[in-house]
Design a protein around this motif. Sequence first.
Motif, PDB file in Angstrom:
ATOM      1  N   GLY A   5       0.812  -1.215   0.000  1.00 46.57           N
ATOM      2  CA  GLY A   5       0.000   0.000   0.000  1.00 46.57           C
ATOM      3  C   GLY A   5       0.842   1.259   0.000  1.00 46.57           C
ATOM      4  N   GLY A   6       0.174   2.381  -0.124  1.00 48.95           N
ATOM      5  CA  GLY A   6       0.846   3.666  -0.073  1.00 48.95           C
ATOM      6  C   GLY A   6       1.386   4.115  -1.420  1.00 48.95           C
ATOM      7  N   LYS A   7       2.311   5.046  -1.375  1.00 47.32           N
ATOM      8  CA  LYS A   7       2.878   5.694  -2.551  1.00 47.32           C
ATOM      9  C   LYS A   7       3.498   4.703  -3.533  1.00 47.32           C
ATOM     10  CE  LYS A   7       6.303   9.237  -3.706  1.00 47.32           C
ATOM     11  NZ  LYS A   7       7.267  10.186  -3.146  1.00 47.32           N
ATOM     12  N   TYR A   8       4.126   3.659  -3.035  1.00 48.21           N
ATOM     13  CA  TYR A   8       4.823   2.698  -3.897  1.00 48.21           C
ATOM     14  C   TYR A   8       4.061   1.382  -4.056  1.00 48.21           C
ATOM     15  CZ  TYR A   8       8.613   5.996  -3.605  1.00 48.21           C
ATOM     16  OH  TYR A   8       9.362   7.137  -3.684  1.00 48.21           O
ATOM     17  N   ARG A   9       2.774   1.430  -3.825  1.00 49.42           N
ATOM     18  CA  ARG A   9       1.938   0.226  -3.929  1.00 49.42           C
ATOM     19  C   ARG A   9       2.189  -0.493  -5.250  1.00 49.42           C
ATOM     20  NH1 ARG A   9      -4.579  -0.286  -3.346  1.00 49.42           N
ATOM     21  NH2 ARG A   9      -4.593  -2.527  -3.693  1.00 49.42           N
ATOM     22  N   GLY A  10       2.404  -1.808  -5.154  1.00 45.85           N
ATOM     23  CA  GLY A  10       2.627  -2.631  -6.334  1.00 45.85           C
ATOM     24  C   GLY A  10       4.084  -2.780  -6.734  1.00 45.85           C
ATOM     25  N   LEU A  11       4.991  -1.986  -6.144  1.00 44.82           N
ATOM     26  CA  LEU A  11       6.412  -2.087  -6.485  1.00 44.82           C
ATOM     27  C   LEU A  11       6.929  -3.473  -6.124  1.00 44.82           C
ATOM     28  CD1 LEU A  11       9.059  -0.636  -7.412  1.00 44.82           C
ATOM     29  CD2 LEU A  11       9.452  -0.195  -4.979  1.00 44.82           C
ATOM     30  N   LYS A  12       7.504  -4.158  -7.088  1.00 41.78           N
ATOM     31  CA  LYS A  12       8.052  -5.494  -6.869  1.00 41.78           C
ATOM     32  C   LYS A  12       9.428  -5.356  -6.235  1.00 41.78           C
ATOM     33  CE  LYS A  12       8.761  -9.876  -9.334  1.00 41.78           C
ATOM     34  NZ  LYS A  12       9.153 -10.519  -8.159  1.00 41.78           N
ATOM     35  N   LEU A  13       9.608  -6.055  -5.123  1.00 44.02           N
ATOM     36  CA  LEU A  13      10.885  -6.036  -4.424  1.00 44.02           C
ATOM     37  C   LEU A  13      11.755  -7.196  -4.897  1.00 44.02           C
ATOM     38  CD1 LEU A  13       9.555  -5.191  -0.850  1.00 44.02           C
ATOM     39  CD2 LEU A  13      10.560  -3.628  -2.520  1.00 44.02           C
ATOM     40  N   ALA A  14      13.016  -7.197  -4.475  1.00 39.27           N
ATOM     41  CA  ALA A  14      13.954  -8.250  -4.863  1.00 39.27           C
ATOM     42  C   ALA A  14      13.363  -9.622  -4.555  1.00 39.27           C
ATOM     43  CB  ALA A  14      15.282  -8.059  -4.134  1.00 39.27           C
ATOM     44  N   LEU A  47      -1.423   3.671  15.118  1.00 40.91           N
ATOM     45  CA  LEU A  47      -0.309   4.613  15.187  1.00 40.91           C
ATOM     46  C   LEU A  47      -0.237   5.358  13.863  1.00 40.91           C
ATOM     47  CD1 LEU A  47       2.370   5.515  16.688  1.00 40.91           C
ATOM     48  CD2 LEU A  47       3.499   3.809  15.261  1.00 40.91           C
ATOM     49  N   PRO A  48      -0.307   6.693  13.892  1.00 41.44           N
ATOM     50  CA  PRO A  48      -0.187   7.429  12.625  1.00 41.44           C
ATOM     51  C   PRO A  48       1.209   7.211  12.033  1.00 41.44           C
ATOM     52  CG  PRO A  48      -0.778   8.903  14.451  1.00 41.44           C
ATOM     53  CD  PRO A  48      -0.498   7.557  15.030  1.00 41.44           C
ATOM     54  N   LEU A  49       1.263   6.849  10.764  1.00 44.42           N
ATOM     55  CA  LEU A  49       2.556   6.608  10.125  1.00 44.42           C
ATOM     56  C   LEU A  49       3.159   7.870   9.523  1.00 44.42           C
ATOM     57  CD1 LEU A  49       2.085   3.143   8.397  1.00 44.42           C
ATOM     58  CD2 LEU A  49       3.380   3.702  10.442  1.00 44.42           C
ATOM     59  N   ASP A  50       2.346   8.881   9.238  1.00 38.96           N
ATOM     60  CA  ASP A  50       2.873  10.104   8.632  1.00 38.96           C
ATOM     61  C   ASP A  50       3.959  10.706   9.520  1.00 38.96           C
ATOM     62  OD1 ASP A  50       1.289   9.915   6.422  1.00 38.96           O
ATOM     63  OD2 ASP A  50      -0.247  11.289   7.155  1.00 38.96           O
ATOM     64  N   GLY A  51       5.164  10.780   8.978  1.00 39.41           N
ATOM     65  CA  GLY A  51       6.284  11.366   9.695  1.00 39.41           C
ATOM     66  C   GLY A  51       6.940  10.462  10.714  1.00 39.41           C
ATOM     67  N   ALA A  52       6.501   9.214  10.837  1.00 39.29           N
ATOM     68  CA  ALA A  52       7.047   8.292  11.848  1.00 39.29           C
ATOM     69  C   ALA A  52       8.510   7.953  11.560  1.00 39.29           C
ATOM     70  CB  ALA A  52       6.225   7.008  11.895  1.00 39.29           C
ATOM     71  N   ARG A  53       9.229   7.696  12.639  1.00 39.55           N
ATOM     72  CA  ARG A  53      10.602   7.180  12.552  1.00 39.55           C
ATOM     73  C   ARG A  53      10.517   5.694  12.881  1.00 39.55           C
ATOM     74  NH1 ARG A  53      15.139   9.543  12.771  1.00 39.55           N
ATOM     75  NH2 ARG A  53      15.907   8.401  14.572  1.00 39.55           N
ATOM     76  N   VAL A  54      11.032   4.865  11.967  1.00 34.82           N
ATOM     77  CA  VAL A  54      10.879   3.416  12.052  1.00 34.82           C
ATOM     78  C   VAL A  54      12.237   2.753  12.243  1.00 34.82           C
ATOM     79  CG1 VAL A  54      10.062   1.365  10.813  1.00 34.82           C
ATOM     80  CG2 VAL A  54       8.864   3.552  10.543  1.00 34.82           C
ATOM     81  N   GLU A  67       7.631  -0.835   3.560  1.00 33.73           N
ATOM     82  CA  GLU A  67       6.165  -0.687   3.533  1.00 33.73           C
ATOM     83  C   GLU A  67       5.754   0.533   4.363  1.00 33.73           C
ATOM     84  OE1 GLU A  67       2.456  -1.561   2.220  1.00 33.73           O
ATOM     85  OE2 GLU A  67       4.034  -3.035   1.835  1.00 33.73           O
ATOM     86  N   ALA A  68       6.378   0.702   5.528  1.00 39.84           N
ATOM     87  CA  ALA A  68       6.074   1.867   6.369  1.00 39.84           C
ATOM     88  C   ALA A  68       6.438   3.171   5.653  1.00 39.84           C
ATOM     89  CB  ALA A  68       6.802   1.752   7.710  1.00 39.84           C
ATOM     90  N   LEU A  69       7.579   3.194   4.970  1.00 37.66           N
ATOM     91  CA  LEU A  69       7.971   4.390   4.216  1.00 37.66           C
ATOM     92  C   LEU A  69       6.963   4.682   3.105  1.00 37.66           C
ATOM     93  CD1 LEU A  69      11.825   3.865   3.888  1.00 37.66           C
ATOM     94  CD2 LEU A  69      10.654   5.620   5.255  1.00 37.66           C
ATOM     95  N   SER A  70       6.519   3.656   2.407  1.00 35.16           N
ATOM     96  CA  SER A  70       5.533   3.826   1.341  1.00 35.16           C
ATOM     97  C   SER A  70       4.239   4.422   1.881  1.00 35.16           C
ATOM     98  CB  SER A  70       5.251   2.481   0.664  1.00 35.16           C
ATOM     99  OG  SER A  70       4.285   2.622  -0.353  1.00 35.16           O
ATOM    100  N   ARG A  71       3.938   4.134   3.149  1.00 34.61           N
ATOM    101  CA  ARG A  71       2.687   4.596   3.767  1.00 34.61           C
ATOM    102  C   ARG A  71       2.849   5.879   4.566  1.00 34.61           C
ATOM    103  NH1 ARG A  71      -1.277   0.010   4.526  1.00 34.61           N
ATOM    104  NH2 ARG A  71      -0.476  -1.702   3.281  1.00 34.61           N
ATOM    105  N   GLY A  72       3.984   6.568   4.404  1.00 35.48           N
ATOM    106  CA  GLY A  72       4.116   7.898   4.992  1.00 35.48           C
ATOM    107  C   GLY A  72       5.163   8.084   6.064  1.00 35.48           C
ATOM    108  N   ALA A  73       5.832   7.030   6.503  1.00 31.10           N
ATOM    109  CA  ALA A  73       6.897   7.202   7.501  1.00 31.10           C
ATOM    110  C   ALA A  73       7.992   8.090   6.915  1.00 31.10           C
ATOM    111  CB  ALA A  73       7.471   5.843   7.921  1.00 31.10           C
ATOM    112  N   ALA A  74       8.639   8.871   7.770  1.00 30.48           N
ATOM    113  CA  ALA A  74       9.660   9.815   7.318  1.00 30.48           C
ATOM    114  C   ALA A  74      11.034   9.181   7.174  1.00 30.48           C
ATOM    115  CB  ALA A  74       9.744  10.989   8.294  1.00 30.48           C
TER     116      ALA A  74
END
Length: 189
Positions: A5-14, A47-54, A67-74
Amino acid sequence: MRIIGGKYRGLKLADIGEGDAQAHLRPTSDRVREAIFNLLINGSHALPLDGARVLDLFAGTGALGLEALSRGAAHCTFVDDGAAARAALRANIEKMRAMGCTKVFRRDATRLGENRGPGFSLVFLDPPYGKSLGEAALGAALSDGWIAPDARIIWEEASPQLPPAGFELLDQRRYGETHVTFLRRKEAP
């Protein structure tokens, strides 16, 4: 394996298939990752993911942190001491073009050392199953200042885990052979 999900939804990983037992690579399936993020975002202890540090401990391929970055983590800091894991992780970071918002540490997750920056509000913990490394890693992260107050911890293991000192249990779910324990860091008295 792909971003769900998020900005990179569907991106195939290694592609590493079912994983690499020798390298302790056992990627979280898309189905389990989707369930984790649904609970994390929409659950009763969201937990809001926008701006989160993971912080992604025993990061492996990095799918959870990415996945967290794609969904808004900073930002996401990945920790893994395996060469095969770090190679897959770096390839995935490049595929997502996330070099500017990630750090990769070659480090034993049970001996992190002092954190010199702000604490992390979301921690993924996916140690090799059945080796009792999760509690040691959480203890190290807590004592060395890596975990922010009220942080959420998502812990994958082969069996349900009890919360160590300093954490409270929020939820536990089972997905096939994977048990996911959701914790929250308690405030210090």
